[in-house]
Design an enzyme around this catalytic site. Structure first.
Site, PDB file in Angstrom:
ATOM      1  N   GLY A  97       0.866  -1.181   0.000  1.00 52.86           N
ATOM      2  CA  GLY A  97       0.000   0.000   0.000  1.00 52.86           C
ATOM      3  C   GLY A  97       0.895   1.222   0.000  1.00 52.86           C
ATOM      4  O   GLY A  97       2.032   1.189  -0.495  1.00 52.86           O
ATOM      5  N   GLN A 161      -3.306  -7.884   8.419  1.00 58.84           N
ATOM      6  CA  GLN A 161      -2.286  -8.496   9.300  1.00 58.84           C
ATOM      7  C   GLN A 161      -2.944  -9.515  10.219  1.00 58.84           C
ATOM      8  O   GLN A 161      -2.404 -10.582  10.480  1.00 58.84           O
ATOM      9  CB  GLN A 161      -1.583  -7.417  10.130  1.00 58.84           C
ATOM     10  CG  GLN A 161      -0.686  -6.517   9.299  1.00 58.84           C
ATOM     11  CD  GLN A 161      -0.013  -5.425  10.113  1.00 58.84           C
ATOM     12  OE1 GLN A 161       0.085  -5.503  11.328  1.00 58.84           O
ATOM     13  NE2 GLN A 161       0.462  -4.390   9.436  1.00 58.84           N
ATOM     14  N   HIS A 182       3.216  -0.021  12.727  1.00 59.39           N
ATOM     15  CA  HIS A 182       2.124   0.400  13.606  1.00 59.39           C
ATOM     16  C   HIS A 182       2.084  -0.588  14.771  1.00 59.39           C
ATOM     17  O   HIS A 182       2.296  -1.788  14.562  1.00 59.39           O
ATOM     18  CB  HIS A 182       0.806   0.332  12.823  1.00 59.39           C
ATOM     19  CG  HIS A 182      -0.273   1.246  13.325  1.00 59.39           C
ATOM     20  ND1 HIS A 182      -0.127   2.097  14.390  1.00 59.39           N
ATOM     21  CD2 HIS A 182      -1.549   1.436  12.885  1.00 59.39           C
ATOM     22  CE1 HIS A 182      -1.250   2.774  14.579  1.00 59.39           C
ATOM     23  NE2 HIS A 182      -2.125   2.390  13.686  1.00 59.39           N
ATOM     24  N   ASP A 266      -1.366   7.428  17.670  1.00 59.40           N
ATOM     25  CA  ASP A 266      -1.633   7.469  16.236  1.00 59.40           C
ATOM     26  C   ASP A 266      -3.131   7.382  15.930  1.00 59.40           C
ATOM     27  O   ASP A 266      -3.680   8.182  15.173  1.00 59.40           O
ATOM     28  CB  ASP A 266      -0.880   6.312  15.564  1.00 59.40           C
ATOM     29  CG  ASP A 266      -0.876   6.436  14.064  1.00 59.40           C
ATOM     30  OD1 ASP A 266      -0.072   7.229  13.552  1.00 59.40           O
ATOM     31  OD2 ASP A 266      -1.692   5.757  13.399  1.00 59.40           O
ATOM     32  N   GLU A 270      -5.202  10.687  14.357  1.00 59.88           N
ATOM     33  CA  GLU A 270      -5.831  10.704  13.029  1.00 59.88           C
ATOM     34  C   GLU A 270      -7.352  10.860  13.123  1.00 59.88           C
ATOM     35  O   GLU A 270      -7.979  11.459  12.256  1.00 59.88           O
ATOM     36  CB  GLU A 270      -5.422   9.470  12.213  1.00 59.88           C
ATOM     37  CG  GLU A 270      -5.944   8.148  12.727  1.00 59.88           C
ATOM     38  CD  GLU A 270      -5.085   6.957  12.291  1.00 59.88           C
ATOM     39  OE1 GLU A 270      -4.026   7.153  11.690  1.00 59.88           O
ATOM     40  OE2 GLU A 270      -5.494   5.814  12.586  1.00 59.88           O
TER      41      GLU A 270
END
Ligand SMILES: NC(=O)c1ccc[n+]([C@@H]2O[C@H](COP(=O)([O-])OP(=O)(O)OC[C@H]3O[C@@H](n4cnc5c(N)ncnc54)[C@H](OP(=O)(O)O)[C@@H]3O)[C@@H](O)[C@H]2O)c1
Length: 408
Positions: A97, A161, A182, A266, A270
């Site tokens: 990605g 994942q 991440h 994170d 966002e």
């Protein structure tokens, strides 16, 4: 705010001139810049590898508003040292990605041995080929790439994942390194079921920006800021390896954190100011202006255009007080009065959001939505709804009037 806009633009021009001068002074020297850019591959091809390991120390403890924090920098890893460090490794980059693209191309251009693993004949397989990854040589189905790799860089979507873990886990054998961008999969293991094997190093390099930015900053000879963390250190070298990989994929400075802190901040950021909050604020302000008879162009200019083109860059350059100072006394007085009101109104929402991140609600929603086989079309539908909002349709026309406009 017309005069404000003009003054802000003048200030911005002068700030960006100064910023370029400072950047030229503090960034890496021209020779070093070249080694971390596309030129690296040519250099590697034509010059013999230099096994000499240089020991320029690049670890700093810096004072951030009174708190001391550790920061690693690229200067500690000249290209020859980086290539030497990974000379026996194959970086198997799983997923292509935004991050796969940026990190993979940067590591390849840095002369590291990189292969890509994605679903055969999916969209990523096609994109990887477009970027020069060759089936059977540097592009493989996921399982094969993991078998060939020594450092497994799991850059599948967070939902993927989790979905692929039952087949991926047995392939992460002793001696390999497991890398994430991440903390998501490992931290929310109750939901993702991603539990790394006990006998491998587990590390994280999380660029603080889109993979596209990871790539463009690298091509400009600069580096993105990244978070770096260790979840499991079997070899005693996990942090060193994480920092080296961070440099390899295009980081300039790396800030030490933990998997948990990285994922909490994170997901929170966002959903908040970076994306969700800003869309909500823009839309609320725009709608009130429209309800009070202002035209779409006026509502857009006073909400988005002036923010993104004039004022936000000033905050980025020198902080909020600097931006306030670049504005009229009238604007400044009002902003000073209203800022605490907005803070008070928003604080409970941010608290609710942090709790929703911490208790895993956000993770479970993301796993459900992004785990659907229709995730790409479902997302496209929702983004189209945003694109169709009047505010963003008005924005298209406003943007078309910019002097540097290029048709979208
Ligand atoms: N994007 C960012 O700004 C950003 C920033 C920092 C860190 N990160 C982290 O970096 C990692 C990668 O994120 P990303 O944004 O680059 O990628 P992404 O868009 O979230 O994921 C795309 C990749 O996942 C694959 N994929 C999706 N579903 C799959 C499935 N069921 N089976 C196999 N493959 C599947 C896609 O392959 P197909 O094309 O075949 O569907 C594609 O290669 C994540 O952990 C993310 O949180 C992202």
């Amino acid at each position: 705010m017309a005069s404000l806009a003009t003054r802000s633009q003048q200030a911005l021009r002068s700030v960006s001139r100064r910023a370029s001068q400072i950047a030229a002074r503090v960034s890496t020297s021209p020779a070093q810049t070249a080694t971390y850019s596309l030129l690296a591959r040519t250099a590697v091809a034509s010059a013999p590898r230099q096994p000499t390991v240089q020991n320029v120390r690049g670890i700093k403890t810096l004072d951030f508003a009174g708190t001391k924090e550790v920061v690693y920098e690229r200067a500690d890893w000249p290209l020859a040292k980086l290539q030497d460090y990974f000379k026996n490794d194959t970086l198997a980059l799983i997923g292509y990605g935004s991050q796969g693209h940026g990190q993979g191309l940067n590591a390849r251009d840095n002369g590291l041995n990189v292969i890509v693993g994605v679903r055969k004949d999916g969209e990523s397989w096609r994109q990887a080929q477009e970027d020069g990854w060759v089936p059977g040589e540097t592009l493989f189905p996921i399982e094969e790439a993991i078998n060939r790799g020594t450092i497994i860089m799991n850059l599948l979507s967070d939902a993927a994942q989790s979905q692929t873990w039952p087949t991926v886990a047995p392939l992460i054998t002793k001696g390999k390194t497991l890398y994430f961008s991440h903390g998501f999969s490992v931290v929310y293991k109750e939901d993702t079921k991603v539990i790394p094997p006990k006998d491998v190093d587990v590390i994280l390099v999380a660029p603080k920006g889109s993979g596209r930015t990871v790539r463009t900053l690298f091509k400009e000879g600069r580096g993105i800021n990244s978070s770096v963390a260790v979840f499991q250190d079997v070899t005693g070298k996990a942090m060193e390896k994480a920092v080296a990989l961070g440099v390899g994929v295009g980081s300039g400075y790396m800030y030490e954190t933990t998997f948990q802190k990285e994922v909490y901040s994170d997901l929170y950021g966002e959903r908040g100011v970076l994306m969700g909050g800003i869309q909500g604020m823009f839309l609320a302000q725009y709608k009130v202006l429209r309800a009070n008879g202002h035209s779409p162009s006026e509502a857009f200019n006073e909400t988005v255009e002036e923010a993104t083109q004039s004022l936000f860059p000033l905050i980025g350059a020198k902080g909020m007080d600097y931006m306030y100072n670049a504005c009229s006394t009238t604007a400044r007085r009002g902003a000073l009065d209203w800022a605490p009101i907005f803070e008070k109104a928003n604080a409970p929402i941010f608290e609710q959001l942090y709790e929703s991140v911490k208790n895993g609600t956000e993770t479970r929603k993301s796993l459900e939505f992004n785990g659907r086989s229709t995730y790409r079309t479902d997302l496209a539908k929702e983004l189209k709804e945003i694109d169709d909002q009047e505010i963003w349709r008005a924005g298209k026309t406003v943007r078309s009037l910019r002097p540097d406009y290029k048709p979208e």
